[in-house]
Every structure is written in structure tokens, then in C-alpha cells.
Design a protein around this motif. Structure first.
Motif, PDB file in Angstrom:
ATOM      1  N   GLU A 175       0.815  -1.227   0.000  1.00  0.00           N
ATOM      2  CA  GLU A 175       0.000   0.000   0.000  1.00  0.00           C
ATOM      3  C   GLU A 175       0.842   1.268   0.000  1.00  0.00           C
ATOM      4  O   GLU A 175       0.335   2.355  -0.198  1.00  0.00           O
ATOM      5  N   LYS A 176       2.111   1.117   0.266  1.00  0.00           N
ATOM      6  CA  LYS A 176       3.010   2.283   0.275  1.00  0.00           C
ATOM      7  C   LYS A 176       3.811   2.386  -1.005  1.00  0.00           C
ATOM      8  O   LYS A 176       4.612   3.301  -1.174  1.00  0.00           O
ATOM      9  N   ARG A 182       7.141  12.391  -1.373  1.00  0.00           N
ATOM     10  CA  ARG A 182       6.472  11.340  -0.598  1.00  0.00           C
ATOM     11  C   ARG A 182       7.529  10.471   0.086  1.00  0.00           C
ATOM     12  O   ARG A 182       7.733   9.302  -0.296  1.00  0.00           O
ATOM     13  N   GLU A 193       7.646   8.832   2.728  1.00  0.00           N
ATOM     14  CA  GLU A 193       7.199   7.593   3.380  1.00  0.00           C
ATOM     15  C   GLU A 193       6.903   6.479   2.377  1.00  0.00           C
ATOM     16  O   GLU A 193       6.733   5.327   2.758  1.00  0.00           O
ATOM     17  N   ALA A 194       6.792   6.854   1.114  1.00  0.00           N
ATOM     18  CA  ALA A 194       6.420   5.839   0.119  1.00  0.00           C
ATOM     19  C   ALA A 194       7.593   4.907  -0.175  1.00  0.00           C
ATOM     20  O   ALA A 194       8.758   5.278  -0.020  1.00  0.00           O
ATOM     21  N   THR A 235       0.180   9.025  -4.178  1.00  0.00           N
ATOM     22  CA  THR A 235       0.440   9.183  -2.750  1.00  0.00           C
ATOM     23  C   THR A 235       1.259   8.013  -2.232  1.00  0.00           C
ATOM     24  O   THR A 235       2.151   8.171  -1.428  1.00  0.00           O
ATOM     25  N   TYR A 277       0.147   5.984  -0.231  1.00  0.00           N
ATOM     26  CA  TYR A 277      -0.393   5.559   1.071  1.00  0.00           C
ATOM     27  C   TYR A 277      -1.866   5.288   0.861  1.00  0.00           C
ATOM     28  O   TYR A 277      -2.678   6.197   0.857  1.00  0.00           O
ATOM     29  N   LYS A 278      -2.180   4.030   0.648  1.00  0.00           N
ATOM     30  CA  LYS A 278      -3.543   3.700   0.236  1.00  0.00           C
ATOM     31  C   LYS A 278      -4.160   2.671   1.165  1.00  0.00           C
ATOM     32  O   LYS A 278      -3.474   1.875   1.772  1.00  0.00           O
TER      33      LYS A 278
END
Ligand SMILES: Cc1ncc(C[n+]2csc(CCOP(=O)(O)OP(=O)(O)O)c2C)c(N)n1
Ligand code: SF4
Lengths: 246, 361
Positions: free
Chosen positions: A40-41, A81, A83-84, B199, B201-202
Motif C-alpha cells: 500500500e506504500k 512522498r 514515506e512511500a 500518494t 499511502y492507500k
């Protein structure tokens, strides 16, 4: 033999030729991201070359970087981003030829991304021209029909030997010609993703990979060539592991 | 009245205008006469919480801002002359991906490496260029340090509104001069407000964002329609210009940037001598302000374009805008900033019938 479960991150059939290494690489990437809980990241940056097919088939955010500029595009993404989990999946033409400067400077800036370079010794997408960085001397391509000649085309060079001299986190080369090496390559990829997760610096994993279509060989013969010829020039090993905090 | 003013260089005003517009990512490569934009960003970006990168080339810098733009950030790069050529790749890709970005081109004179002096000969490249494929970019031309700040600020708004690249087409003279400048209010941009932005962040089942070439999700027909509508809407709504004493003019000068400043003093000086000059100053050069030429007064005998180039790069745009209704003359000063009294003398000579109309080829 245990069959690995297909990662859910892969959501469609892929478009690569039969026996192509890109598919194995993509599968390994998906396995690593899932096992590390990073899906998810994740943001993938794929080259507009054969890696491009991955944009639709992997269930994560993605952007197709221009041929050669993927490392720079990934830099922009990682800065905005942080944190990605940002990785590049690109060819050796993209990363070491047209995009040599972008790759070197992303390494020199120690941008904490995971860069995955598929070394298939050829320009796959455009129909099999010589790769100035990785085509072996004597190898025949559509732009070196008599075999690569040192006098006109120079010699291939080992990019990881250059990159290991920079202050980066990790540089390694894997290969795909047998299960042992595929598993070893997966460990290298995982290390590259873990480094990023742990806030460490730039990781690059180059992967010796076949292009049966443009090598004009069967998939099996391609794997044999990888082991018997390409690996002699491009040794499979870890070139650098800083192992530090950054 | 806004008391927040400073004495600034044009280049600094561009940079500060960008920061106040919420730009939080800048990547560039030094080249004269725009380097102060990069230097200002290197000094002030971090204190605003943004990212500054001195790239390894103009090409790489463009790709960096492209990645950042895809994440929804307000982004900028800048260059000049040979460096601006290298930006073309990125402009084309940004257009292909429908991403907003601001780019400053501070023109210098000449081909190849040219000169580092002021010039106005990148008009074609900025207005008709932008890399391969057909796309249009909004191009804004400041004529003062104040406008360097204001138009840059506006460029971010327009880039955002239309998901396009907006270019500040400045010149060495305007960007190097120091003037008093009132600074616009600082605003914060929310990079998370777009549904199209990456993003990473999903939620597990949320739709993933794919940023692709020519929006591959919609098909070519729909893509063509989308782009055509975008260009038309911008053309219809974003033409900007300034009229100066055109109502009773005999001769209308047409100029932008530094040349327009000289033209203004030429209009004043000529009028003091009884010669009725006027000025149309395009502020956007794409979309070209065609509307400014719709009601040229009867009194006007001819138009005169004033530019710093060898050929008139703007002439075809003027002819189209004025529908070839008046003869067009050209005062083309190449690498020299036009001089007020020489320009007035030229205009008198045009009115006396001693000059040849401009050859547009
Ligand atoms: C600026 C630019 N030059 C050339 C191309 C054409 N092109 C697309 S992919 C490619 C080579 C791909 O080779 P590589 O990076 O090794 O990836 P592979 O397809 O072998 O995986 C080229 C030359 C392009 N897209 N952009
Ligand atoms: S051309 Fe080569 S690299 Fe590209 S998909 Fe086919 S086998 Fe793979």
C-alpha cells in the motif's frame, strides 16, 4: 517442489514475451513488497521500454518514466512522498546508457530508493539493438550484425564497479538462470526494499536476465548463455553493503 | 494597501513569487541570466519546508519536477538559451501526463551558446515549441520586476486550473533589473487534494493511481478531445494584454518584456513631440491576445513590432490577430535593448513613408 503462491499484487496477465526475465523480476518485486507489507506504500517507476508492461499489472501507484530518466523521476517522487516505498524497474539501456547521468547522480545523492536494473544485454523494446554498456564483445544484434567489435563500439562495462565507489547503501547483481540464483536475487531485492523501509540510502540491484526474442534463442539456450557467457563479464555478487544508518 | 514590498531583482521576484504561490519543489541547473532563481530557491526553499535540488542537467531537473508534480506538489524549474532547449523533453512529457508545472525561461540572445546578454529570440520556442507532439503551454511575459512576481504567482494558478505547463518568458533585462516590488500573499498548497496524484499511502482496496503517457486509460479519441478542449478553453479565457494610448493612435507599437518598456517611453516621448503612438503589450503570448487587435481604431495607419531578434518572431501572430488589416513594420534590435529616441525616429520615418513594411517569411 513447493509452488509459490502468486502475489495478489499482480492483477492481470503480463505482456512480456515467453521466457523473458522481466516477468520473473516483476514477480520477485511483488513477492518482496507483499512479504514486507509494503504494497500500500509502493510507487513503481517503470521505464518506457519493456519494463513498461508492469504499470498495469501491478496493483500499486505507478508512473511511467521517460526512457533514461526514471531515477530522476523517482527522486522527485521520493522527495515529495518520503514515506512511500519508491522503486524503479528499468532496463540497462535506460539506466546505464541514455540515463547514465541520472543513475549516477541519484546514487551520488544517495536518494533512498530501490533501483532495479534488468541487464539483458540488449535494447529489447526497440527490437534488439546493441547496448553500449552491456552487449558482450562478439554478440550479434541488429545494430552489430557481425558481432560487437571493440574497435567501433568499445567494450561493455560493469556499472556496479563504478557505482560501488559512491557512498550508497547497497549494490548487488543477481541472475535468473536457475532457481538458486532466482532465490538469491530475491534476497538482494528484499534487502533493497528493507533498506528503504529502514530509512537507509540508495540501493541498486542489477539482474542478469534473458531476452530470448532479441537474442534469437530459445528460452533455455538464453539461460545457458546468461550463465556461461554474460556472468563471466558481469559477476553475480554483492558489490557494496554499507550496512549503516542514514 | 499591501506594505510587504522589497527591492528585488526580477529573477528573485520570480523565485519569491513562486514560493508565495506555494511552490515546494524546485530543481534546476545554473545558466546566465537566470541563475539567481536557482540561487534564491537554494537559500529560501528549505525555510518554507520545500525541496531544492541542483540537478545534474536541465533534462534531469525536468524529470525530477515531473516526478514531484505527479505527487501533487507545486513544482518549478528555470533555465535560459541552450538550457531551455533541454527542457523541451520534459515539457512534452508533462503535457502528455497532464501535469501542472511552472517553468521560467529567461531569454538570452543568440543561437547555439549565443550570448549571455539580454535577448528576445526564444519566442518561437516558447510559444510554438514545447517538445514533440502537439500541445500548447501558457506563456506569460513580465515587463517589470513587479510582474515577475505577479505573473509567476498567476502561472501556478493557471497551471493548476488547466493541468498544464505555464511558462514565464522573461528576458535578461527584466530579470536582471532591480525595482521595488510588492509581494503577493503567501499561500500554502495542499498536495493531497487531487485524486490523480500519487500518494503511495492507500487503503488496501483503494484505486491505485497510474500516471501514464497520453492518459492511456481513456483511448485516443477521448484524449484528443480532452486536449483540444483544454487548449480552446485556455485560448478563450486567458488572453491577457495591456493597451497604452491606442484610442487615437496613428501607429501602434506591439511589444512585450523589456521592449515594451522602451515602447512605453517612446509613446510618451513621441506624443510630447506631437506624434500619436500607442502600444499593445501582450502579457500572454500563448494564448496570443487576439482580442486586443479586434477593434483597432480607424486612426491607425500601421503596426510596428519591436523585438530583440533577427527576424520578427511575433509578426505572424500579430498578422493573424489583426487579420492583416494594417501594414506591419518591424524594429528589430537583435541583442541590443531598443533605444527610445531611435525608436521614435523610426516611427516618424514610417509615418513619412520612408520605411519598407516588414517582410514576414
Ligand atoms: C529519448 C528516447 N530515445 C529512444 C527511445 C526509444 N527506446 C525505447 S525503449 C529503448 C531501449 C530499451 O532498452 P533497455 O532500456 O535496455 O530496456 P529493455 O527494453 O531491454 O528492457 C529505446 C532506445 C525513447 N523512448 N526515448
Ligand atoms: S523483447 Fe526481450 S526484454 Fe522485451 S519482453 Fe521480449 S524478451 Fe522481454
Amino acid at each position: 517442489m513447493a509452488i509459490r503462491k502468486k502475489p495478489e499484487m499482480i492483477n492481470q496477465q503480463v505482456g512480456w514475451c515467453g521466457g523473458c526475465g522481466h516477468g520473473i523480476v516483476q514477480r520477485l518485486i511483488a513477492e518482496c513488497c507483499e512479504e514486507l507489507g509494503l504494497v500500500e506504500k509502493t510507487v513503481q517507476v517503470v521505464d518506457i521500454a519493456c519494463a513498461y508492461w508492469s504499470i498495469d499489472t501491478l496493483n500499486c501507484d505507478g508512473i511511467a518514466g521517460p526512457h533514461g530518466r526514471c531515477a530522476a523521476v523517482a527522486t522527485g517522487i521520493k522527495k515529495v512522498r518520503p514515506e512511500a516505498n519508491v522503486y524503479v524497474h528499468a532496463g540497462d539501456g535506460c539506466s546505464y546508457v541514455i540515463g547514465l547521468a541520472e543513475t549516477c547522480y541519484t546514487a551520488m545523492r544517495d536518494i533512498p530508493i530501490t533501483m532495479i536494473v534488468v541487464n539483458n544485454g540488449i535494447f529489447g523494446m526497440t527490437g534488439g539493438q546493441m547496448n553500449p554498456a552491456t552487449t558482450l564483445l562478439g554478440d550479434k544484434t541488429v545494430s552489430s550484425v557481425k558481432g560487437r567489435d571493440e574497435k567501433t563500439a568499445g567494450k561493455p562495462f560493469d556499472m556496479l564497479k563504478i557505482i560501488e565507489t559512491f557512498d550508497i547503501e547497497y549494490a548487488a547483481r543477481g541472475a535468473l538462470y536457475d532457481t538458486k540464483h532466482i532465490n538469491q536475487t530475491k534476497k538482494m531485492l528484499k534487502k533493497g526494499f528493507e533498506n528503504q523501509r529502514d530509512g537507509k540510502g540508495f540501493s541498486i540491484i542489477e539482474i542478469l536476465s534473458p531476452c530470448p526474442t532479441n537474442w534469437k534463442m530459445s528460452p533455455v539456450d538464453s539461460m545457458i548463455k546468461l550463465e556461461k557467457e554474460n556472468e563471466l563479464i558481469f559477476p553475480v555478487r554483492v558489490y557494496k553493503d554499507r550496512g549503516g544508518e542514514k | 494597501m499591501n506594505k510587504d514590498y522589497s527591492l528585488m531583482k526580477g529573477n528573485e521576484a520570480i523565485a519569491e513569487g513562486a514560493l508565495r504561490a506555494g511552490c515546494r519543489f524546485y530543481a534546476g541547473y545554473p545558466i546566465t541570466p537566470q541563475s539567481e532563481i536557482l540561487e534564491y530557491m537554494s537559500t529560501h526553499m528549505e525555510e518554507r519546508g520545500g525541496v531544492f535540488i541542483q540537478g545534474e542537467s536541465e533534462i534531469a531537473s525536468m524529470s525530477m519536477i515531473w516526478g514531484a508534480a505527479a505527487c501533487g506538489e507545486r513544482v518549478m524549474s528555470s533555465s535560459s538559451g541552450p538550457g531551455y532547449d533541454l527542457k523541451q523533453e520534459g515539457i512534452s512529457y508533462l503535457a502528455s501526463y497532464n501535469l501542472p508545472a511552472v517553468l521560467a525561461d529567461v531569454m538570452r540572445y543568440g543561437l547555439g551558446d549565443g550570448e549571455i546578454t539580454e535577448g528576445q529570440d526564444s519566442y518561437w520556442e516558447a510559444t510554438k515549441g514545447g517538445g514533440h507532439g502537439d500541445s500548447r503551454q501558457i506563456v506569460l511575459t513580465p515587463s517589470s520586476v513587479q510582474e515577475c512576481a505577479d505573473l509567476t504567482y498567476l502561472a501556478f494558478e493557471l497551471a493548476d486550473k488547466y493541468n498544464t505547463v505555464a511558462i514565464i518568458l522573461s528576458d535578461g533585462a527584466i530579470s536582471q533589473m532591480i525595482e521595488k516590488c510588492y509581494l503577493p500573499d503567501a499561500l500554502e498548497h495542499d498536495k493531497d487534494k487531487y485524486d490523480w496524484a500519487i500518494t503511495g499511502y492507500k487503503e488496501k482496496n483503494a484505486t491505485k493511481v497510474k500516471v501514464t503517457n497520453m492518459d492511456r486509460t481513456i483511448g485516443h479519441e477521448a484524449w484528443n478531445e480532452l486536449m483540444r478542449n483544454k487548449f480552446k478553453t485556455i485560448y478563450d479565457n486567458e488572453q491577457r494584454w495591456e493597451d497604452f494610448m491606442v484610442e487615437d493612435a496613428e501607429l501602434i507599437l506591439v511589444a512585450y518584456g523589456i521592449s515594451a518598456r522602451v515602447c512605453k517611453s517612446a509613446v510618451r516621448s513621441a506624443r510630447a513631440q506631437g506624434v500619436k503612438l500607442g502600444l499593445i503589450r501582450p502579457i500572454t503570448v500563448w494564448p496570443y491576445p487576439d482580442q486586443a487587435f479586434q477593434n483597432i481604431p480607424e486612426s491607425v495607419k500601421a503596426l510596428v513590432t519591436v523585438e530583440m531578434s533577427i527576424s520578427s518572431q511575433m509578426a505572424p501572430d500579430i498578422q493573424m490577430a489583426s487579420k492583416f488589416s494594417k501594414p506591419l513594420y518591424g524594429y528589430l534590435s537583435t541583442l541590443y535593448v531598443p533605444k527610445t529616441e531611435e525608436l521614435v525616429a523610426y516611427c516618424k520615418s514610417v509615418l513619412a513613408g520612408n520605411e519598407n513594411a516588414l517582410e514576414v517569411y
